[in-house]
Structures are given as C-alpha cells and as structure tokens.
Scaffold this active site. Structure first.
Site, mmCIF file in Angstrom:
data_model
loop_
_atom_site.group_PDB
_atom_site.id
_atom_site.type_symbol
_atom_site.label_atom_id
_atom_site.label_comp_id
_atom_site.label_asym_id
_atom_site.label_seq_id
_atom_site.Cartn_x
_atom_site.Cartn_y
_atom_site.Cartn_z
ATOM 1 N N ARG A 188 -3.200 -13.289 1.937
ATOM 2 C CA ARG A 188 -1.876 -12.902 1.434
ATOM 3 C C ARG A 188 -1.210 -14.195 0.968
ATOM 4 O O ARG A 188 -0.829 -15.040 1.795
ATOM 5 C CB ARG A 188 -1.075 -12.231 2.560
ATOM 6 C CG ARG A 188 0.313 -11.715 2.191
ATOM 7 C CD ARG A 188 0.906 -11.045 3.414
ATOM 8 N NE ARG A 188 2.268 -10.597 3.246
ATOM 9 C CZ ARG A 188 2.628 -9.386 2.836
ATOM 10 N NH1 ARG A 188 1.701 -8.503 2.521
ATOM 11 N NH2 ARG A 188 3.898 -9.058 2.741
ATOM 12 N N HIS A 242 -0.694 -6.261 -5.860
ATOM 13 C CA HIS A 242 -0.736 -5.793 -4.478
ATOM 14 C C HIS A 242 -1.656 -4.569 -4.447
ATOM 15 O O HIS A 242 -1.215 -3.430 -4.237
ATOM 16 C CB HIS A 242 0.663 -5.426 -4.005
ATOM 17 C CG HIS A 242 0.826 -5.391 -2.516
ATOM 18 N ND1 HIS A 242 -0.234 -5.505 -1.639
ATOM 19 C CD2 HIS A 242 1.939 -5.243 -1.733
ATOM 20 C CE1 HIS A 242 0.207 -5.422 -0.398
ATOM 21 N NE2 HIS A 242 1.518 -5.275 -0.424
ATOM 22 N N GLN A 291 -1.751 -1.962 -1.504
ATOM 23 C CA GLN A 291 -0.575 -1.103 -1.483
ATOM 24 C C GLN A 291 -0.756 0.063 -2.448
ATOM 25 O O GLN A 291 -0.459 1.210 -2.125
ATOM 26 C CB GLN A 291 0.668 -1.908 -1.867
ATOM 27 C CG GLN A 291 1.943 -1.082 -1.956
ATOM 28 C CD GLN A 291 2.416 -0.568 -0.611
ATOM 29 O OE1 GLN A 291 2.593 -1.356 0.310
ATOM 30 N NE2 GLN A 291 2.626 0.736 -0.484
ATOM 31 N N ASP A 310 11.260 -0.862 -5.621
ATOM 32 C CA ASP A 310 10.993 -1.946 -4.677
ATOM 33 C C ASP A 310 12.213 -2.859 -4.682
ATOM 34 O O ASP A 310 13.115 -2.704 -5.513
ATOM 35 C CB ASP A 310 9.722 -2.699 -5.099
ATOM 36 C CG ASP A 310 9.196 -3.639 -4.017
ATOM 37 O OD1 ASP A 310 9.766 -3.663 -2.903
ATOM 38 O OD2 ASP A 310 8.231 -4.364 -4.288
ATOM 39 N N CYS A 360 7.502 0.624 -1.169
ATOM 40 C CA CYS A 360 6.465 -0.045 -0.385
ATOM 41 C C CYS A 360 7.010 -0.661 0.901
ATOM 42 O O CYS A 360 6.216 -1.017 1.784
ATOM 43 C CB CYS A 360 5.768 -1.112 -1.233
ATOM 44 S SG CYS A 360 6.888 -2.360 -1.877
ATOM 45 N N ARG A 365 -1.422 2.869 4.580
ATOM 46 C CA ARG A 365 -1.932 1.508 4.451
ATOM 47 C C ARG A 365 -3.125 1.315 5.389
ATOM 48 O O ARG A 365 -4.119 0.679 5.029
ATOM 49 C CB ARG A 365 -0.827 0.491 4.790
ATOM 50 C CG ARG A 365 0.319 0.432 3.792
ATOM 51 C CD ARG A 365 -0.103 -0.131 2.451
ATOM 52 N NE ARG A 365 -0.593 -1.492 2.575
ATOM 53 C CZ ARG A 365 0.201 -2.571 2.661
ATOM 54 N NH1 ARG A 365 1.517 -2.440 2.635
ATOM 55 N NH2 ARG A 365 -0.319 -3.782 2.751
#
Length: 325
Positions: free
Chosen positions: A115, A142, A145, A237, A277, A305
């Site tokens: 990450r 991402h 996600q 987001d 998210c 997830r």
C-alpha cells in the site's frame, strides 16, 4: 538440489504475474475472480486450507483499517498467515533500495501486498520480485477495492447487464479502478466532477475502447444531474485523498456542488444504491441521511473486501505457484 542449481532454477522461473492495476486481469479473469469471491463468501469452510502454510508480507506506507484487517484475516482464514511491516514513518526504498527489499522478501514469502503513495514503488517492487506483488492501494489505482465494489453490485442486482455506475467527485485512485473494471464487465461508468479533477486522459481512452467493445459507455462531465440520471449505483469518495492534504480547503471549494444528498439520489434509478469506499467525511461528499439510508451498501462493500482479497490471493498463488491448494 545444490546451491548452484537452485540459483539457476530461480533465474529460469517463468515470468511472474502481478496485480498492480485493474488492467492486469482480463475480462474473463475478472469475472473468474468475482465468481471465486462469491464462492469463498458462501462456503468459508471449503477454502480454509487452500493457502495452507503460504505466507504474505504487507508493506504499508499509508494508514488502513479495511485493507490491513481484511488481508490479514483473508490469509488466516485460507490457512496461511500475514506479516505486517509499517512504513508510515519511512517510505519503501528510503532505508534500503526497493529492489533489495523485493529480493529479500521473495526468499521468505509467497506474495507481497503493498500500500504505497506511488504506483512506481509497486512497479519497482514487482520488477525485482519472483513472487506476486498485489496493489493494496496507490495514488493511481485501488484495484482490490473495485473488486469488492463490483462483487457488491453483482450481489445486489444479480447481473451487470444494463447497469450504470455514476461516480461523483474527485477522479482519484478508486475512480480510476472503477473506470477500468466497469467496462470489462459491461457496466457503463459516468465520472462527474470539476474538469480539473477529472480522470487521466490515457486511462479514459483505454476505458472507452473497452466499453465500445462490450456495448456499454464511459462518460465524463461536470453536470451531476446528467451523470446520475439512470444510474443503478451512485458512488463517491472523500474530496481530499491521502497525500493531498495541503489542498483540503481548495478542494472543499471546488467540490462544493458535488455533495451526494437525498435530492441527488432521487435522480438515479429507483432501485439505486449508494456506494462509498470509506472512510467518509459525512456532511462533505455525502450527507448522513444518504449514508445511513436503506439505499446505502457501504458496509456490504467493506465486508466484501475480505472475500475479494481471498479471491485475489488464491488467483495470484495459483497463477504463480500452481494449484493453491
């Protein structure tokens, strides 16, 4: 096997498959991973030993709740285990070059989950790694996600046929992953926000090419009413992603007209869901009334997830090490 033959075997190993962006999976593979995620979710016991004794290392330059917890839990519930390495106080490559880090870790672990602030860091780790590197978030994409998000839509609607997803706000890493995955699955995607914060031109061209082949559309614009019209999913987001904190006030002004509230949701299909998210800035990009409404599937996304991460771990292990079980 002696030391010399072992080194030769490593050098002759087949090219490694990584998951650095959504483009690393074909349309068929994307559907395969989503089907696998659904199977893992439906029958946890069946997969409890599929990664027996396999290990992953997690290198995180950014804070995390969902990503860290679900990757650690995914490894454990599949019979493997995870080791966490915190890089928030010093980015990957500062203390030791990234190629050296990769060539240490691939001797000990079966996969690297990273990450990072920069996509280039992931690419450098992957270039020197003989085990798969999985993107757990970068400034560009991402992809894990997006897998969870499209799994959530599949659960809710039963099919992707005729679906439109409207993304409202900053075209960030999440938006780009949704943009790439959607057309592969036949989902039309509409990105809506200020022109200065729109998707990268190259990514937009690629997404539109895929959409044309699959009979769906990709639209970009500044009109929130037009973007949300007919959407089965309305997604947003935070306006300021990690790494852009210096622009918080500037972005607050730029995105002031792009808050998802009840009036915006009424423009979408009657069956439409709200997606995010997380974490959310309630009162900024979305109202509390929307995120807590029956239309909201944000916690379904968070749950998924775990199952998406299980599926991508199994997929990467199978592709790189043979049958995971």
């Amino acid at each position: 096997m002696n030391i010399h033959s072992e080194a030769t075997a490593r050098q002759q190993r087949a090219p490694v498959r990584h998951f650095l962006s959504d483009a690393d999976l074909s349309a068929d593979e994307l559907r395969e991973v989503l089907d696998l995620a659904a199977s893992v979710k439906a029958d946890r016991g069946r997969f409890r030993r599929v990664l027996q004794d396999r290990s992953i290392v997690m290198l995180f330059e950014k804070p995390s709740l969902r990503t860290r917890m679900t990757f650690e839990l995914a490894a454990a519930q599949l019979g493997g285990f995870a080791v966490f390495q915190d890089h928030r106080d010093g980015r990957i490559g500062q203390r030791e070059p990234a190629p050296d880090i990769s060539r240490n870790l691939d001797r000990w672990f079966d996969a690297i989950v990273a990450r990072t602030f920069s996509q280039k860091t992931l690419e450098l780790l992957a270039k020197w790694s003989s085990v798969p590197v999985i993107n757990a978030l970068s400034e560009s994409f991402h992809p894990c996600q997006a897998l969870a998000d499209y799994l959530t839509l599949l659960e809710r609607f039963g099919s992707f046929d005729g679906l439109k997803l409207a993304y409202v706000g900053d075209a960030n890493n999440v938006a780009h992953s949704l943009l790439h995955c959607g057309p592969q699955l036949g989902v039309s995607v509409s990105i809506c926000g200020p022109a200065a914060y729109g998707p990268r031109p190259d990514d937009l061209v690629k997404a539109r090419q895929v959409a044309e082949r699959n009979g769906c559309t990709v639209e970009v614009g500044e009109d929130i009413r037009q973007a949300v019209q007919g959407a089965a999913a309305v997604y947003t987001d935070v306006w300021t992603s990690m790494g852009w904190e210096a622009e918080t006030q500037q972005r607050r002004i730029a995105f002031a007209d792009y808050k998802v509230d009840s009036a915006v949701m009424r423009l979408a299909e009657k069956r439409a869901v709200f997606m995010h998210c997380l974490p959310a800035q309630r009162g900024a990009e979305v109202t509390n009334a929307v995120i807590e409404s029956p239309q909201s599937v944000v916690f379904d996304q968070a749950e998924n997830r775990l199952h998406a991460h299980k599926a991508i771990l199994i997929k990467m292990m199978e592709d790189n090490h043979g049958q995971a079980s």
